[in-house]
Write a protein that holds these residues in place. Sequence first.
Motif, short mmCIF file in Angstrom:
data_model
loop_
_atom_site.label_atom_id
_atom_site.label_comp_id
_atom_site.label_asym_id
_atom_site.label_seq_id
_atom_site.Cartn_x
_atom_site.Cartn_y
_atom_site.Cartn_z
N VAL A 71 0.86 -1.19 0.00
CA VAL A 71 0.00 0.00 0.00
C VAL A 71 0.89 1.24 0.00
O VAL A 71 1.71 1.42 0.90
CB VAL A 71 -0.90 0.03 1.26
N SER A 72 0.74 2.09 -1.02
CA SER A 72 1.53 3.32 -1.09
C SER A 72 0.59 4.51 -0.89
O SER A 72 -0.58 4.42 -1.25
CB SER A 72 2.16 3.52 -2.46
N PRO A 73 1.12 5.62 -0.39
CA PRO A 73 0.28 6.82 -0.39
C PRO A 73 -0.07 7.13 -1.85
O PRO A 73 0.83 7.08 -2.71
CB PRO A 73 1.21 7.91 0.18
N PRO A 74 -1.35 7.40 -2.18
CA PRO A 74 -1.70 7.68 -3.58
C PRO A 74 -0.77 8.76 -4.16
O PRO A 74 -0.54 9.79 -3.54
CB PRO A 74 -3.15 8.16 -3.49
N GLY A 75 -0.21 8.46 -5.32
CA GLY A 75 0.75 9.38 -5.95
C GLY A 75 2.16 8.80 -5.92
O GLY A 75 3.02 9.18 -6.69
N LEU A 76 2.40 7.84 -5.01
CA LEU A 76 3.74 7.27 -4.89
C LEU A 76 3.84 5.84 -5.44
O LEU A 76 4.87 5.19 -5.28
CB LEU A 76 4.21 7.25 -3.42
N GLU A 77 2.77 5.35 -6.08
CA GLU A 77 2.75 3.95 -6.53
C GLU A 77 3.94 3.63 -7.43
O GLU A 77 4.53 2.55 -7.33
CB GLU A 77 1.44 3.64 -7.27
N GLY A 78 4.28 4.55 -8.33
CA GLY A 78 5.38 4.32 -9.28
C GLY A 78 6.71 4.13 -8.56
O GLY A 78 7.55 3.33 -8.99
#
Length: 369
Positions: A9-16
């Motif tokens: 689970v990443s903070p949205p925006g950090l998935e890449g």
Amino acid sequence: MTVFRMFAVSPPGLEGFTLRELEELGAQGKAETGGVEFKGSLELLYRSNLMLRTANRVLVRVATFRATSFRELVERVKRYPWEIYISSKVPLRLRVTSKASRLYHTGAIAERVLEGMKERLGFAPSTTNSEDEGEAIIVRVVRDRFTISVNSSGAMLYKRGYKKLVGKAPLRETFAAAMLMASGWDRKTPLIDPFCGSGTICTEAALFCTCTPPGILRGFAFERWKIHDQNLWHRIKEEAKGRISPCTAPILGFDISEKALELAEKNAASAGVAQYISLKRESFPKTGLETAYIVTNPPYGLRVFVPDVEKIYRKLGEWIKRSFREATVCLLAPDKRLASATGIPLERLTSFSNGGIRVGLYVGKWVRE
Ligand SMILES: C[S@@+](CC[C@H](N)C(=O)[O-])C[C@H]1O[C@@H](n2cnc3c(N)ncnc32)[C@H](O)[C@@H]1O
């Protein structure tokens, strides 16, 4: 060998960024909104928890099935090996969401999931609402499809275990790590944070530069599981510790607040990297450096009032142009207007919510002609 289906689970925006990190760990992942799906062994589960700098949790997807009645739900749940993750000693904390599904009452879903688990386990698992204890079970229902996951991390991974004290507008460690990755820092050129506050960027930079595993100081939920392999875990940690090396670049933090600098000093010390970070109470100082990476989170004037916030970004840009022959700049700004005020060509790579404020992550390069 058990293959776990996992979701970082990443903070949205950090998935890449999380995807890149997982690939460096040898995993093949698929980024989607909110995180990265991947598969692998217990070893990969341990490594990802220990090493991921930009993710907040590693979930294990235990059960996926379709159910449209409560009876069916109980029948399905009891087929999965909950005994691996759940013991009578640790209470469960269930979080249920349901969208566009026949079963939508989240309280009743939680009750039936617990009933199915009880049938499998032979005892009724106790529950808790406390955020700080218990085994987190995440139940997601979308169009009658259930996904039940167990949180292998425990507390969020941005809680590295070194930050005892926080300043007025602290930056989460996950965001600081993403900024360092986005800047492309070579870990040789000096790195400067001219608004260092409690020192999150400087400390994360030192951990990154020394290859210190971000999770080395903390515990994880998987350490309580029945399948936990203490020998394997010990070996992974020892190997990771063996790769820690001295920091190869100067790291400099400046701030006008004495109190913030005291916090920065304490946090860097508890992370074990204080010797690599130079902290000074100065504003836009002369550094004597020709090239640098400037990675920073300037005041936005939203959480903490600042009379003329645009002036701060303008002064930052002027300082960079005046001081360096060449600088790579990575900063956060709540809007393009503030980023542009630096006068440095910056591109917005992504955006995320930092303490409830939407900010853009901007990267660019300044080269004196
Ligand atoms: C958003 S906070 C940075 C938070 C930091 N990233 C952290 O993790 O704690 C901005 C910081 O800029 C500092 N600051 C404000 N104006 C400044 C100036 N003119 N020169 C240097 N520092 C300044 C504040 O004291 C504050 O600590």
